[in-house]
Design an enzyme around this catalytic site. Structure first.
Site, PDB file in Angstrom:
ATOM      1  N   CYS A 293       0.856  -1.176   0.000  1.00  0.00           N
ATOM      2  CA  CYS A 293       0.000   0.000   0.000  1.00  0.00           C
ATOM      3  C   CYS A 293       0.899   1.235   0.000  1.00  0.00           C
ATOM      4  O   CYS A 293       2.088   1.155   0.285  1.00  0.00           O
ATOM      5  CB  CYS A 293      -0.871   0.008   1.240  1.00  0.00           C
ATOM      6  SG  CYS A 293      -1.811  -1.520   1.414  1.00  0.00           S
TER       7      CYS A 293
ATOM      8  N   ARG B 108       1.386   1.635  -5.976  1.00  0.00           N
ATOM      9  CA  ARG B 108       1.561   0.653  -4.905  1.00  0.00           C
ATOM     10  C   ARG B 108       0.261  -0.072  -4.572  1.00  0.00           C
ATOM     11  O   ARG B 108       0.243  -1.001  -3.778  1.00  0.00           O
ATOM     12  CB  ARG B 108       2.082   1.346  -3.644  1.00  0.00           C
ATOM     13  CG  ARG B 108       3.400   2.039  -3.837  1.00  0.00           C
ATOM     14  CD  ARG B 108       3.830   2.717  -2.570  1.00  0.00           C
ATOM     15  NE  ARG B 108       4.241   1.756  -1.566  1.00  0.00           N
ATOM     16  CZ  ARG B 108       5.476   1.327  -1.400  1.00  0.00           C
ATOM     17  NH1 ARG B 108       6.444   1.778  -2.175  1.00  0.00           N
ATOM     18  NH2 ARG B 108       5.758   0.446  -0.467  1.00  0.00           N
TER      19      ARG B 108
ATOM     20  N   TRP C  19      -3.698  -1.837  -1.376  1.00  0.00           N
ATOM     21  CA  TRP C  19      -3.697  -3.081  -2.143  1.00  0.00           C
ATOM     22  C   TRP C  19      -4.228  -4.129  -1.169  1.00  0.00           C
ATOM     23  O   TRP C  19      -3.591  -4.450  -0.165  1.00  0.00           O
ATOM     24  CB  TRP C  19      -2.279  -3.431  -2.591  1.00  0.00           C
ATOM     25  CG  TRP C  19      -2.230  -4.661  -3.450  1.00  0.00           C
ATOM     26  CD1 TRP C  19      -2.556  -4.749  -4.775  1.00  0.00           C
ATOM     27  CD2 TRP C  19      -1.835  -5.974  -3.042  1.00  0.00           C
ATOM     28  NE1 TRP C  19      -2.395  -6.041  -5.208  1.00  0.00           N
ATOM     29  CE2 TRP C  19      -1.954  -6.812  -4.174  1.00  0.00           C
ATOM     30  CE3 TRP C  19      -1.408  -6.529  -1.838  1.00  0.00           C
ATOM     31  CZ2 TRP C  19      -1.658  -8.172  -4.138  1.00  0.00           C
ATOM     32  CZ3 TRP C  19      -1.105  -7.877  -1.809  1.00  0.00           C
ATOM     33  CH2 TRP C  19      -1.222  -8.684  -2.947  1.00  0.00           C
TER      34      TRP C  19
ATOM     35  N   ASN D 209       0.718  -0.518   6.001  1.00  0.00           N
ATOM     36  CA  ASN D 209       1.129  -1.265   4.810  1.00  0.00           C
ATOM     37  C   ASN D 209       1.775  -2.553   5.301  1.00  0.00           C
ATOM     38  O   ASN D 209       2.546  -2.529   6.250  1.00  0.00           O
ATOM     39  CB  ASN D 209       2.150  -0.420   4.024  1.00  0.00           C
ATOM     40  CG  ASN D 209       2.831  -1.213   2.936  1.00  0.00           C
ATOM     41  OD1 ASN D 209       2.256  -2.152   2.391  1.00  0.00           O
ATOM     42  ND2 ASN D 209       4.058  -0.831   2.608  1.00  0.00           N
ATOM     43  N   GLY D 210       1.442  -3.690   4.673  1.00  0.00           N
ATOM     44  CA  GLY D 210       2.028  -4.961   5.102  1.00  0.00           C
ATOM     45  C   GLY D 210       0.978  -5.852   5.733  1.00  0.00           C
ATOM     46  O   GLY D 210      -0.218  -5.646   5.544  1.00  0.00           O
TER      47      GLY D 210
ATOM     48  N   GLU E  97       8.950 -13.651 -20.078  1.00  0.00           N
ATOM     49  CA  GLU E  97       8.660 -12.236 -19.852  1.00  0.00           C
ATOM     50  C   GLU E  97       7.508 -11.769 -20.756  1.00  0.00           C
ATOM     51  O   GLU E  97       6.631 -11.015 -20.327  1.00  0.00           O
ATOM     52  CB  GLU E  97       9.928 -11.399 -20.086  1.00  0.00           C
ATOM     53  CG  GLU E  97       9.777  -9.904 -19.932  1.00  0.00           C
ATOM     54  CD  GLU E  97       9.361  -9.452 -18.531  1.00  0.00           C
ATOM     55  OE1 GLU E  97       9.337 -10.263 -17.597  1.00  0.00           O
ATOM     56  OE2 GLU E  97       9.030  -8.258 -18.390  1.00  0.00           O
TER      57      GLU E  97
ATOM     58  N   LYS F  40       4.061 -10.188 -19.310  1.00  0.00           N
ATOM     59  CA  LYS F  40       3.556  -8.860 -19.709  1.00  0.00           C
ATOM     60  C   LYS F  40       2.118  -8.982 -20.182  1.00  0.00           C
ATOM     61  O   LYS F  40       1.252  -8.191 -19.826  1.00  0.00           O
ATOM     62  CB  LYS F  40       4.388  -8.250 -20.851  1.00  0.00           C
ATOM     63  CG  LYS F  40       5.735  -7.669 -20.509  1.00  0.00           C
ATOM     64  CD  LYS F  40       5.707  -6.408 -19.700  1.00  0.00           C
ATOM     65  CE  LYS F  40       5.706  -6.678 -18.232  1.00  0.00           C
ATOM     66  NZ  LYS F  40       6.917  -7.020 -17.589  1.00  0.00           N
TER      67      LYS F  40
ATOM     68  N   GLU G  82      -0.408  -9.806 -17.311  1.00  0.00           N
ATOM     69  CA  GLU G  82      -0.663  -8.799 -16.277  1.00  0.00           C
ATOM     70  C   GLU G  82      -1.444  -7.592 -16.789  1.00  0.00           C
ATOM     71  O   GLU G  82      -2.237  -7.030 -16.025  1.00  0.00           O
ATOM     72  CB  GLU G  82       0.591  -8.417 -15.491  1.00  0.00           C
ATOM     73  CG  GLU G  82       1.645  -7.598 -16.134  1.00  0.00           C
ATOM     74  CD  GLU G  82       2.836  -7.343 -15.210  1.00  0.00           C
ATOM     75  OE1 GLU G  82       3.928  -7.229 -15.742  1.00  0.00           O
ATOM     76  OE2 GLU G  82       2.693  -7.232 -13.970  1.00  0.00           O
TER      77      GLU G  82
ATOM     78  N   HIS H   1       5.916 -32.252 -24.012  1.00  0.00           N
ATOM     79  CA  HIS H   1       5.836 -33.040 -22.777  1.00  0.00           C
ATOM     80  C   HIS H   1       4.556 -32.745 -21.995  1.00  0.00           C
ATOM     81  O   HIS H   1       4.478 -33.041 -20.805  1.00  0.00           O
ATOM     82  CB  HIS H   1       7.079 -32.791 -21.920  1.00  0.00           C
ATOM     83  CG  HIS H   1       8.339 -33.250 -22.584  1.00  0.00           C
ATOM     84  ND1 HIS H   1       8.639 -34.583 -22.774  1.00  0.00           N
ATOM     85  CD2 HIS H   1       9.354 -32.561 -23.162  1.00  0.00           C
ATOM     86  CE1 HIS H   1       9.797 -34.697 -23.416  1.00  0.00           C
ATOM     87  NE2 HIS H   1      10.252 -33.467 -23.665  1.00  0.00           N
TER      88      HIS H   1
ATOM     89  N   LYS I 214       2.716  -2.192  -7.763  1.00  0.00           N
ATOM     90  CA  LYS I 214       4.076  -2.065  -8.276  1.00  0.00           C
ATOM     91  C   LYS I 214       5.113  -2.657  -7.315  1.00  0.00           C
ATOM     92  O   LYS I 214       6.009  -3.365  -7.714  1.00  0.00           O
ATOM     93  CB  LYS I 214       4.376  -0.588  -8.532  1.00  0.00           C
ATOM     94  CG  LYS I 214       5.740  -0.317  -9.136  1.00  0.00           C
ATOM     95  CD  LYS I 214       5.774  -0.707 -10.578  1.00  0.00           C
ATOM     96  CE  LYS I 214       7.131  -0.473 -11.208  1.00  0.00           C
ATOM     97  NZ  LYS I 214       7.252  -1.219 -12.473  1.00  0.00           N
TER      98      LYS I 214
HETATM   99  O1  M6R Z   1      10.555  -4.506  -7.576  1.00  0.00           O
HETATM  100  P1  M6R Z   1      10.871  -5.882  -8.048  1.00  0.00           P
HETATM  101  O2  M6R Z   1      11.674  -5.919  -9.275  1.00  0.00           O
HETATM  102  O3  M6R Z   1      11.502  -6.719  -6.963  1.00  0.00           O
HETATM  103  O4  M6R Z   1       9.472  -6.546  -8.395  1.00  0.00           O
HETATM  104  C1  M6R Z   1       9.384  -7.899  -8.748  1.00  0.00           C
HETATM  105  C2  M6R Z   1       8.058  -8.197  -9.378  1.00  0.00           C
HETATM  106  O5  M6R Z   1       7.015  -7.906  -8.502  1.00  0.00           O
HETATM  107  C3  M6R Z   1       7.851  -7.407 -10.680  1.00  0.00           C
HETATM  108  O6  M6R Z   1       8.873  -7.645 -11.605  1.00  0.00           O
HETATM  109  C4  M6R Z   1       6.511  -7.781 -11.331  1.00  0.00           C
HETATM  110  O7  M6R Z   1       6.549  -9.094 -11.778  1.00  0.00           O
HETATM  111  C5  M6R Z   1       6.200  -6.802 -12.455  1.00  0.00           C
HETATM  112  N1  M6R Z   1       4.872  -6.300 -12.285  1.00  0.00           N
HETATM  113  C6  M6R Z   1       6.310  -7.409 -13.796  1.00  0.00           C
HETATM  114  O8  M6R Z   1       5.941  -6.544 -14.808  1.00  0.00           O
END
Ligand code: M6R
Length: 615
Positions: A2, A27, A76, A102-103, A487, A491, A494, A510, A610
Site C-alpha cells: 500500500c 503501490r 492493495w 502497509n504490510g 517475460e 507482460k 498482467e 511433454h 508495483k
Molecule cells: O521490484 P521488483 O523488481 O523486486 O518486483 C518484482 C516483481 O514484482 C515485478 O517484476 C513484477 O513481476 C512486475 N509487475 C512485472 O511486470
C-alpha cells in the site's frame, strides 16, 4: 504494497496528501483514504472505486482543506475486500486516533480476539484495525502516541509500516516500520512521512530512511527517532537522486506511463552503461563495494528475484556461466528462503529488484546473509532497503518506473547483469581484456537497436489487430529465448488479463501441446537455436495454432516457414547474449497493443501493485 503519506505543518496538508496518493497509486489502488486533524477532532474521507479510487477520493474531498496535519493511504487489499469499510485510515473506538498501514499483521486474529474481549468494536475485515485499537489501549493507559506505537509494534508480528495521528496531539505524526520501507522527511516548518520518495519529491529537502523497528515522531519543526527500547536513534540520511525529479515521474505527453517507459528504454540502457569503463579499457563498477579479490574468491552465484526481475536473472545465468565460468543458479525468491539452500562464504547471492523493496527478495537476501554469504543487489532505487543491507549494489539507472508492468527497468536489469557478468569474467581472468572490451562496445549498440525496434510498433499493432479475440497464448523459446518468452507471457497476462504461458519450446511436447487447438496463439522466438525452434513451430501449427514468429532481420526464409502466419522482425544483435534486451521489446508492445484494444488500464492492472511488500 500500500502507499502511505503523512504530513504535518503544511496549511495545504490535504492537497499534499492527495497529490502524494496520486504518485503512490502504483503501490495499490483498491481504495484510498485520508484523515486530518480538524478543529478538536479528526476528519476522514475514504473511497473504493477499483483502479480509480484516488480520483474518487478527489471528488469526495473537493472543497475541503485548510488542515495542517493528516495521513493518507492507497490500498492493495490483503485482508478484507476492496470496500470503503476496509479502506484506510482506520479509527479507534473514540474516533480520536487514525492510522494507516502497509504490510500484514500475522497475529491479527489473536490480537483481535483479545481486543474484542476487552470491548473494542471493529468495523472492517482488515488486519490493520487491531493496530489502531491497540494504540487506543496504550494511549488510554497514559502513553504518549510515540511510546504507544512502540508498544504496539512489540506485539504486532509481521512485516509492516504504520503511521498514525491523534486529535489530542494535533501537530504530531508517528510512524514505525519493520521490513517494509518508510521514510521521513522535513523542510522548513513541515514534516513528512511516506512509503516512497516519489510521494514527496519537490516538497522536502531532507530525507531519512527509518530502520527496522524504529519509531519516528514527526512535528513541523522537529524529528525524533527512537529504537525499540526508546533510546534516541539516528535515522539514515538519504540523498535523493536528481534524476528522480517530479518531471521524470510524469507522463510527458504519452497516453500512459507504460508507453512512456517503453520509449525510455534506449536512455535507460545508455545510463546504465554510462561510466563503467576505466581509461585503460577495464570495467569498473564503483558502487559494487566488493573488490576484485572478493569476487575472485566466489565459486558459485545464486540469483534471487521475482517476476520480471527473475526473468532478467535467468538471462544473467547464461551470461555468467558463459563468460565467467561460474556455476549460477536462479531462484524465485519466495521459494529460496524456505528450502534450506546450501550456501557458504564463497557463494555470491545476487538479488535483482526494480524497487529494492520486494519482501520476498529482501528476505531471501537476509537469509543468505545469515548463512554468511556475500550479497549484492541490482536495484533501480538507490538507498532502497535491499541496497542498504547488501554488501554491494549495482544500480540500473532507468529513472522512476511507475507502470506496474516493468519494461525499462527489466531491460536495464538485463544490461546491468550482462555488465556484471563481463566484470566477473575480467576479474576471474576467464575473458581477456580485448574480449571484454569488444563485448562492452557491442552493449553500447543496444540503445540504437532498441530505438529501432520501438520504431516498428505499427507492425506489432497490425499483428495485435489480426489476433482479434484470441484468449489463449503460449510464448515459446529456447536458450536465451526462454526467459524472453516467460517475460512476454507475464507482460501479456498482467495487463491484458489473457491466459498466457511461457514455455521452453522443447517442453511443449511433454504436456502443454495437449492444450493447443485452433484459436490458440503461439508466439515463437525463432532465435537462438532456429532449427529446433522451426520444428517446434511446425508441431504447434499442425495442431491448429496461430503462430506469430519473432525473427531477426536477415532471416528471409521465415515467411515461408510452415505454419507461420505473422512475423515480427527485430534488428539483428551483434552478440547473441545481448539479444533478450531487444527481443523483449516487441513482446512488450504486443501486450500493450492487445491490452489497449481491450480497453484496459495498462498502468494499473487489476489486483496488482508495483511494489510488493507482502509475502
Ligand atoms: O521490484 P521488483 O523488481 O523486486 O518486483 C518484482 C516483481 O514484482 C515485478 O517484476 C513484477 O513481476 C512486475 N509487475 C512485472 O511486470
Amino acid at each position: 504494497m500500500c502507499g502511505i503519506i503523512g504530513v504535518t505543518g503544511d496549511d495545504g496538508a490535504l492537497e499534499v496528501i492527495i497529490d502524494g496518493l496520486h504518485r503512490l497509486e502504483y503501490r495499490g489502488y483498491d481504495s484510498a483514504g485520508v484523515a486530518t486533524v480538524r478543529g478538536d477532532g479528526l476528519w476522514r474521507a475514504r473511497a473504493a472505486d477499483g483502479t480509480h479510487s484516488v480520483e474518487a477520493l478527489v471528488t469526495a474531498t473537493a472543497g475541503c482543506g485548510g488542515d495542517r496535519t493528516g495521513i493518507g493511504h492507497t490500498r492493495w487489499a490483503t485482508h478484507g475486500g476492496p470496500t470503503v469499510e476496509n479502506a484506510h485510515p482506520h479509527v479507534d473506538c473514540t474516533g480520536r486516533i487514525a492510522l494507516v498501514h502497509n504490510g500484514i499483521i500475522e497475529n491479527h486474529a489473536e490480537l483481535a480476539d483479545a481486543l474484542a474481549g476487552a470491548g473494542h468494536r471493529f468495523s472492517s475485515q482488515t488486519d490493520t484495525e487491531v493496530l489502531v485499537h491497540l494504540l487506543e489501549t496504550e494511549v488510554a493507559g497514559g502513553a504518549a502516541l510515540g511510546d504507544a506505537l512502540r508498544a504496539v509494534m512489540s506485539r504486532a508480528v509481521g512485516a509492516y509500516s504504520v503511521v498514525a495521528i491523534s486529535a489530542d496531539d494535533p501537530e504530531l505524526v508517528v510512524a514505525g516500520r519493520r521490513s517494509v520501507p518508510l521514510l521521513v522527511a522535513n523542510d522548513d516548518g513541515a514534516g513528512f512521512v511516506a512509503s516512497d520518495v516519489s510521494a514527496l519529491l519537490g516538497r522536502a529537502t531532507r530525507y531519512f530512511a527509518l530502520e527496522d523497528d524504529q519509531v519516528a515522531e514527526v512535528r513541523p519543526a522537529s524529528l525524533r527517532v527512537t529504537d525499540p527500547d526508546g533510546a534516541e536513534a539516528e535515522p539514515t540520511a538519504l540523498s535523493v537522486d536528481p534524476a528522480w525529479d517530479v518531471v521524470a515521474a510524469q507522463k510527458g505527453g504519452y497516453d500512459d506511463f507504460m508507453s512512456k517507459e517503453m520509449h525510455e528504454q534506449p536512455r535507460a540502457i545508455e545510463d546504465t552503461l554510462f561510466d563503467r569503463r576505466d581509461h585503460d579499457g577495464s570495467l569498473v563498477l564503483d558502487e559494487l563495494h566488493l573488490g576484485p579479490d572478493d569476487l575472485r574468491a566466489v565459486d558459485k552465484v545464486v540469483v534471487v528475484a521475482c517476476g520480471s526481475s527473475y526473468h532478467a536473472g535467468m538471462v544473467a545465468k547464461y551470461a555468467i556461466e558463459r563468460w565467467a565460468r561460474l556455476p549460477t543458479e536462479v531462484e524465485i525468491a519466495s521459494e529460496f528462503r524456505y528450502r534450506e539452500p546450501v550456501l557458504h562464504e564463497r557463494t555470491l547471492v545476487i538479488g535483482v529488484s526494480q524497487s529494492g523493496e520486494t519482501l520476498d527478495t529482501l528476505e531471501a537476501l537476509r537469509e543468505a546473509r545469515r548463512a554468511g554469504t556475500r550479497t549484492l543487489v541490482v536495484s533501480n532505487v538507490v538507498h532502497a532497503t535491499m541496497a542498504r543491507e547488501a554488501d554491494g549494489a549495482l544500480y540500473t539507472r532507468a529513472g522512476p518506473e511507475i507502470g506496474v508492468a516493468s519494461t525499462k527497468c527489466h531491460v536495464a536489469q538485463i544490461v546491468a547483469l550482462e555488465v556484471l557478468a563481463l566484470a566477473l569474467a575480467q576479474w576471474r581472468g576467464t575473458l581477456g581484456r580485448p574480449a571484454v572490451s569488444l563485448l562492452f562496445d557491442q552493449l553500447h549498440e543496444l540503445p540504437e537497436l532498441v530505438e529501432e525496434t520501438l520504431g516498428r510498433s505499427k507492425e506489432v499493432e497490425a499483428v495485435a489487430a489480426a489476433l482479434g479475440g484470441a484468449r489463449d497464448y503460449f510464448f515459446i523459446g529456447r536458450h536465451l529465448g526462454y526467459p524472453v518468452a516467460l517475460e512476454g507471457a507475464l507482460k501479456l497476462k498482467e495487463i491484458s488479463y489473457l491466459r498466457a504461458e511461457g514455455y521452453p519450446a522443447g517442453e511443449l511436447k511433454h504436456g502443454p501441446l495437449a492444450l493447443i487447438e485452433p484459436g490458440t496463439v503461439v508466439v515463437a522466438l525463432l532465435d537462438p537455436l532456429r532449427e529446433k525452434m522451426t520444428s517446434n513451430v511446425a508441431e504447434a501449427a499442425a495442431r491448429g495454432a496461430t503462430v506469430v514468429a519473432l525473427a531477426s532481420d536477415g532471416t528471409p526464409e521465415v515467411a515461408g516457414l510452415a505454419g507461420v502466419e505473422h512475423v515480427l522482425h527485430v534488428p539483428a544483435v551483434p552478440e547473441p547474449m545481448f539479444a533478450p534486451a531487444v527481443q523483449v521489446v516487441p513482446l512488450q508492445l504486443l501486450a500493450y497493443a492487445l491490452a489497449r484494444r481491450l480497453g484496459n488500464d495498462v498502468d494499473r492492472p487489476r489486483n496488482l501493485a508495483k511494489t510488493v511488500t507482502v509475502e
